[in-house]
Design an enzyme around this catalytic site. Structure first.
Site, PDB file in Angstrom:
ATOM      1  N   CYS A 110      22.130   5.519 -33.083  1.00 63.10           N
ATOM      2  CA  CYS A 110      21.373   6.993 -33.374  1.00 63.10           C
ATOM      3  C   CYS A 110      20.395   7.442 -32.328  1.00 63.10           C
ATOM      4  CB  CYS A 110      21.178   6.699 -34.712  1.00 63.10           C
ATOM      5  SG  CYS A 110      19.594   5.776 -34.793  1.00 63.10           S
ATOM      6  N   CYS A 132       9.802  -5.993 -27.852  1.00 64.09           N
ATOM      7  CA  CYS A 132       8.635  -6.024 -28.718  1.00 64.09           C
ATOM      8  C   CYS A 132       9.151  -4.994 -29.697  1.00 64.09           C
ATOM      9  CB  CYS A 132       7.530  -5.835 -27.928  1.00 64.09           C
ATOM     10  SG  CYS A 132       6.041  -5.488 -28.891  1.00 64.09           S
TER      11      CYS A 132
END
Length: 145
Positions: A110, A132
Site C-alpha cells: 500500500c 527501525c
C-alpha cells in the site's frame, strides 16, 4: 538501497484508497505516520520491547512485513528488525528530509510509511541492518492465532 529492495517509483501499490478513505480507516495518529511519513515518539510504541512470537503486518493493509524471528533489541526506542519477512514485502526509498540522508521503508502493498533502515551500525545481526519501524505502523499476529 540494498539489492533486495524495490524502489517505489518503479511500482504501483496493490491497495489504493483515496485520502478520505485512508482517514476513515486509520486513527489520526496512524494516518500521520502511515500516510504522512510521521514518526511516533521513541519508547512509547506497543511493540518496542515485545518478545511475542508471530508475524508483524501492515496496520494499513494487513500485508505481512516482518517476523519476530528477525526482531532484535536495538535500544533505539522503536521495534527493530534485521530483515523483512520477504524481500518483496517492503520498498526502500531515499529520504533526504530533515537535512540528513536516510532510507525510508514503505509497505510494498500500500506504500504506507513504516520507518527507516540503517546499515553499518555494528549490531550483531546477520545483515548488519536495522529496520527501525514505528510500532503504530504494525499489527502483531501471534503464532497460533
Amino acid at each position: 538501497m540494498t539489492s533486495k529492495s524495490r524502489d517505489s517509483t518503479q511500482s504501483s501499490p496493490k491497495v489504493v484508497l483515496s485520502d478520505s478513505e485512508w482517514r476513515e480507516k486509520l486513527t489520526p495518529a496512524e494516518y500521520a505516520v502511515l500516510r504522512q511519513a510521521g514518526t511516533e515518539r521513541p519508547f512509547v510504541g506497543e511493540y518496542t520491547d515485545t518478545k511475542t512470537e508471530g508475524v508483524y503486518r501492515c496496520r494499513a493493509c494487513d500485508a505481512e512485513l516482518f517476523r519476530s524471528t528477525e526482531k532484535f533489541e536495538s535500544h533505539c526506542g522503536w521495534p527493530s528488525f534485521f530483515d523483512p519477512a520477504d524481500s518483496d514485502a517492503v520498498i526502500l526509498r531515499e529520504d533526504n528530509s530533515l537535512g540528513m540522508r536516510r532510507v525510508e521503508v514503505l509497505c510494498a502493498t500500500c506504500h504506507s510509511h513504516l520507518g527507516h533502515v540503517f546499515a553499518g551500525e555494528g549490531y550483531p545481526t546477520p545483515t548488519d541492518q536495522r529496520y527501525c519501524i514505528n510500532s503504530i505502523s504494525l499489527v502483531l499476529r501471534p503464532t497460533g492465532e
